[in-house]
Design a protein around this motif. Structure first.
Motif, PDB file in Angstrom:
ATOM      1  N   VAL A  53      55.130  61.042  19.112  1.00 42.91           N
ATOM      2  CA  VAL A  53      54.883  61.552  17.753  1.00 42.91           C
ATOM      3  C   VAL A  53      53.409  61.925  17.553  1.00 42.91           C
ATOM      4  CG1 VAL A  53      55.398  61.239  15.305  1.00 42.91           C
ATOM      5  CG2 VAL A  53      56.698  59.962  17.008  1.00 42.91           C
ATOM      6  N   PRO A  54      52.893  62.900  18.295  1.00 45.45           N
ATOM      7  CA  PRO A  54      51.528  63.375  18.018  1.00 45.45           C
ATOM      8  C   PRO A  54      51.495  63.992  16.626  1.00 45.45           C
ATOM      9  CG  PRO A  54      52.654  64.843  19.566  1.00 45.45           C
ATOM     10  CD  PRO A  54      53.546  63.663  19.384  1.00 45.45           C
ATOM     11  N   TRP A  55      50.612  63.478  15.766  1.00 45.15           N
ATOM     12  CA  TRP A  55      50.617  63.875  14.354  1.00 45.15           C
ATOM     13  C   TRP A  55      49.458  64.805  14.017  1.00 45.15           C
ATOM     14  CZ3 TRP A  55      49.124  64.587   9.470  1.00 45.15           C
ATOM     15  CH2 TRP A  55      50.080  64.525   8.458  1.00 45.15           C
ATOM     16  N   GLY A  56      48.263  64.443  14.451  1.00 41.93           N
ATOM     17  CA  GLY A  56      47.083  65.238  14.135  1.00 41.93           C
ATOM     18  C   GLY A  56      46.341  65.656  15.386  1.00 41.93           C
ATOM     19  N   ILE A  57      45.689  66.817  15.320  1.00 35.94           N
ATOM     20  CA  ILE A  57      44.879  67.335  16.421  1.00 35.94           C
ATOM     21  C   ILE A  57      43.575  67.847  15.843  1.00 35.94           C
ATOM     22  CG2 ILE A  57      44.699  69.048  18.266  1.00 35.94           C
ATOM     23  CD1 ILE A  57      47.768  69.191  18.296  1.00 35.94           C
ATOM     24  N   GLY A 316      62.701  71.613  19.742  1.00 35.11           N
ATOM     25  CA  GLY A 316      62.975  70.553  18.781  1.00 35.11           C
ATOM     26  C   GLY A 316      62.028  70.600  17.594  1.00 35.11           C
ATOM     27  N   ARG A 317      61.763  69.451  17.029  1.00 36.59           N
ATOM     28  CA  ARG A 317      60.953  69.333  15.823  1.00 36.59           C
ATOM     29  C   ARG A 317      59.478  69.593  16.145  1.00 36.59           C
ATOM     30  NH1 ARG A 317      63.145  66.328  11.705  1.00 36.59           N
ATOM     31  NH2 ARG A 317      61.290  65.027  11.364  1.00 36.59           N
ATOM     32  N   LEU A 318      58.855  70.469  15.380  1.00 39.38           N
ATOM     33  CA  LEU A 318      57.450  70.811  15.600  1.00 39.38           C
ATOM     34  C   LEU A 318      56.637  70.312  14.414  1.00 39.38           C
ATOM     35  CD1 LEU A 318      57.729  74.465  16.987  1.00 39.38           C
ATOM     36  CD2 LEU A 318      57.776  72.289  18.236  1.00 39.38           C
ATOM     37  N   ARG A 319      55.581  69.539  14.705  1.00 40.05           N
ATOM     38  CA  ARG A 319      54.801  68.936  13.624  1.00 40.05           C
ATOM     39  C   ARG A 319      53.328  69.343  13.660  1.00 40.05           C
ATOM     40  NH1 ARG A 319      55.624  64.567  10.341  1.00 40.05           N
ATOM     41  NH2 ARG A 319      57.338  63.743  11.623  1.00 40.05           N
ATOM     42  N   ALA A 320      52.639  69.070  14.733  1.00 39.93           N
ATOM     43  CA  ALA A 320      51.200  69.326  14.800  1.00 39.93           C
ATOM     44  C   ALA A 320      50.949  70.773  15.205  1.00 39.93           C
ATOM     45  CB  ALA A 320      50.536  68.374  15.794  1.00 39.93           C
ATOM     46  N   ALA A 323      44.463  75.315  15.630  1.00 40.12           N
ATOM     47  CA  ALA A 323      43.820  76.438  16.306  1.00 40.12           C
ATOM     48  C   ALA A 323      42.740  75.914  17.236  1.00 40.12           C
ATOM     49  CB  ALA A 323      43.228  77.396  15.277  1.00 40.12           C
ATOM     50  N   THR A 324      42.733  76.389  18.484  1.00 41.15           N
ATOM     51  CA  THR A 324      41.756  75.945  19.462  1.00 41.15           C
ATOM     52  C   THR A 324      40.461  76.758  19.316  1.00 41.15           C
ATOM     53  OG1 THR A 324      42.316  77.495  21.214  1.00 41.15           O
ATOM     54  CG2 THR A 324      43.691  75.525  21.027  1.00 41.15           C
ATOM     55  N   PRO A 325      39.356  76.244  19.837  1.00 45.66           N
ATOM     56  CA  PRO A 325      38.103  77.008  19.760  1.00 45.66           C
ATOM     57  C   PRO A 325      38.160  78.356  20.465  1.00 45.66           C
ATOM     58  CG  PRO A 325      37.654  74.702  20.272  1.00 45.66           C
ATOM     59  CD  PRO A 325      39.137  74.890  20.374  1.00 45.66           C
ATOM     60  N   ASP A 326      39.065  78.518  21.458  1.00 46.57           N
ATOM     61  CA  ASP A 326      39.135  79.781  22.189  1.00 46.57           C
ATOM     62  C   ASP A 326      40.262  80.688  21.698  1.00 46.57           C
ATOM     63  OD1 ASP A 326      41.245  78.309  23.130  1.00 46.57           O
ATOM     64  OD2 ASP A 326      40.753  78.517  25.257  1.00 46.57           O
ATOM     65  N   GLY A 327      40.770  80.444  20.488  1.00 49.72           N
ATOM     66  CA  GLY A 327      41.689  81.374  19.865  1.00 49.72           C
ATOM     67  C   GLY A 327      43.162  81.155  20.140  1.00 49.72           C
ATOM     68  N   LYS A 328      43.517  80.047  20.744  1.00 51.46           N
ATOM     69  CA  LYS A 328      44.925  79.744  20.970  1.00 51.46           C
ATOM     70  C   LYS A 328      45.419  78.746  19.924  1.00 51.46           C
ATOM     71  CE  LYS A 328      44.741  80.701  25.933  1.00 51.46           C
ATOM     72  NZ  LYS A 328      45.033  80.188  27.303  1.00 51.46           N
ATOM     73  N   LEU A 329      46.673  78.348  20.055  1.00 55.16           N
ATOM     74  CA  LEU A 329      47.249  77.316  19.205  1.00 55.16           C
ATOM     75  C   LEU A 329      47.738  76.177  20.081  1.00 55.16           C
ATOM     76  CD1 LEU A 329      49.498  79.540  16.910  1.00 55.16           C
ATOM     77  CD2 LEU A 329      47.327  78.491  16.241  1.00 55.16           C
ATOM     78  N   TRP A 330      47.502  74.949  19.621  1.00 56.54           N
ATOM     79  CA  TRP A 330      48.166  73.798  20.198  1.00 56.54           C
ATOM     80  C   TRP A 330      49.257  73.372  19.226  1.00 56.54           C
ATOM     81  CZ3 TRP A 330      44.720  69.666  23.041  1.00 56.54           C
ATOM     82  CH2 TRP A 330      44.175  70.250  24.204  1.00 56.54           C
ATOM     83  N   VAL A 331      50.457  73.203  19.758  1.00 56.36           N
ATOM     84  CA  VAL A 331      51.619  72.868  18.941  1.00 56.36           C
ATOM     85  C   VAL A 331      52.247  71.602  19.506  1.00 56.36           C
ATOM     86  CG1 VAL A 331      53.863  73.648  18.099  1.00 56.36           C
ATOM     87  CG2 VAL A 331      51.994  75.305  18.416  1.00 56.36           C
ATOM     88  N   GLY A 332      52.443  70.594  18.656  1.00 57.76           N
ATOM     89  CA  GLY A 332      52.994  69.325  19.100  1.00 57.76           C
ATOM     90  C   GLY A 332      54.413  69.105  18.604  1.00 57.76           C
ATOM     91  N   THR A 333      55.270  68.564  19.476  1.00 50.44           N
ATOM     92  CA  THR A 333      56.626  68.219  19.072  1.00 50.44           C
ATOM     93  C   THR A 333      56.641  66.843  18.402  1.00 50.44           C
ATOM     94  OG1 THR A 333      57.256  67.117  21.131  1.00 50.44           O
ATOM     95  CG2 THR A 333      57.522  69.517  21.032  1.00 50.44           C
TER      96      THR A 333
END
Length: 355
Positions: A53-57, A316-320, A323-333
């Motif tokens: 359950v990664p919640w915050g990034i 599945g369920r996507l929560r976190a 935006a990364t410093p190099d312009g991508k997205l990190w997405v956590g389930t």
């Protein structure tokens, strides 16, 4: 002429029901101008697997991220190549239901956490060192806690102040009470004091919220928030200082001028929106029950175009979402949160290149 105007208004109202993007102009409802979402984002690539359950990034200046796990109360450092180091386990956190270790924000060598403690939700500041977290300082306490609707997002705005989202923990009346910290967006200094210019001279920045779990600013510095509805409509709102967003008097859109309408609504089955980020002209929102990544293109005026769903039912369920410093997205389930169906490798954080 009157007949033509009636047809236009009915058409607008129909277009603004269900899965919609709408704006208010002088109390009347109009669909927003069309804004294209562009090409689809890249296929997600795993950054790290085997989380819970990664919640915050929150990203650090060097490119590493700090990740919170809601139910284990672990604070992790994750490199861009997926190496994981445990920085701390928050002993004061009391994970239960939708509460636990939630939001995280970083500024210089300071780390800010939002977590559920024994009696309340609270915001605590730490110093981040090579050895972990030190110099614990309680900034805000007595945020209502409950088994549901704890809010929990932390983020620094372009104004340099810390924003926090809180929920009404199932006690609906708290959202309309400006003397309560429940059902609000808060704005504060790094010491936990009300930020200068706050509309009521307190921590409260906006109110009338049910359960906000996403915050993001666009390129013009406009603040947007994703919010869980009850049984009918989830929302994305553009946040104005002192704004009243209507809960529990209104879910979704209403016709009461005391309350600010959302710029977009979904059915709750399609979304249950949590984390949100801004990248490449769009808001990107993780959907829990909806099990997809929503892209909401924004117009130059901050209006919402038609939302586009990506990766529906694939991860599945996507929560976190961050935006990364190099312009991508990190997405956590969030498939290990008691409401999902964990797959091999869950929970995971994935890297996505937005369109």
């Amino acid at each position: 002429m009157r007949k033509l105007w009636t047809i236009m208004l009915l058409t607008a109202l129909t277009a603004c029901s269900g899965l919609t993007a709408c704006t208010d102009r002088g109390g009347e409802v109009f669909p927003t101008a069309a804004v294209s979402a562009g090409a689809a984002p890249s296929a997600p690539e795993d950054v790290v697997t085997g989380l819970a359950v990664p919640w915050g990034i929150a990203f650090l200046p060097g490119g590493d991220a700090v990740v919170t796990e809601r139910d284990t109360a672990r604070v992790l450092r994750v490199t861009r190549t997926g190496q994981v180091t445990e920085l701390a386990k928050i002993e004061d956190a009391r994970p239960d239901g939708e509460g636990g270790l939630m939001g995280v924000a970083a500024k210089d060598d300071q780390l800010f956490l939002y977590y559920t403690a024994e009696l309340d939700n609270r915001i605590v500041r730490y110093r981040l060192t090579n050895g972990g977290l030190t110099d614990q300082q309680l900034l805000v306490q007595d945020i209502p806690k409950g088994g549901i609707h704890n809010g929990g997002r932390l983020a620094f705005g372009p104004d340099g102040f810390l924003y926090a989202t809180t929920g009404e923990v199932g006690d609906r009346d708290l959202a309309q009470r400006r003397d309560s910290l429940g059902g609000k967006i808060l704005r504060m200094t790094v010491d936990g004091a009300p930020a200068p210019g706050n509309p009521f001279g307190t921590l409260v920045y906006s109110y009338g919220h049910r359960n906000v779990q996403g915050l993001a600013w666009d390129g013009s510095g406009r603040l947007f928030a994703s919010e869980f509805g009850a049984n009918t409509y989830d929302e994305v709102n553009r946040i104005e200082p002192g704004g009243n967003y209507g809960w529990p008097e209104v879910e979704g859109r209403g016709d009461d001028q005391r309350y600010i309408n959302p710029i977009l609504t979904w059915s709750t089955a399609e979304s249950s929106p949590s984390g949100m980020a801004y990248a490449n002209g769009s808001l990107w929102v993780g959907a829990l029950r909806g099990a997809r990544l929503w892209q909401i293109p924004l117009g130059e005026d901050g209006s919402a175009g038609a939302p586009v769903a990506h990766f529906t039912d694939r991860y599945g369920r996507l929560r976190a979402v961050a935006a990364t410093p190099d312009g991508k997205l990190w997405v956590g389930t969030s498939n290990k949160d008691g409401r999902g169906s964990p797959k091999d490798g869950d929970d995971r954080i994935m890297s996505v290149t937005p369109s």
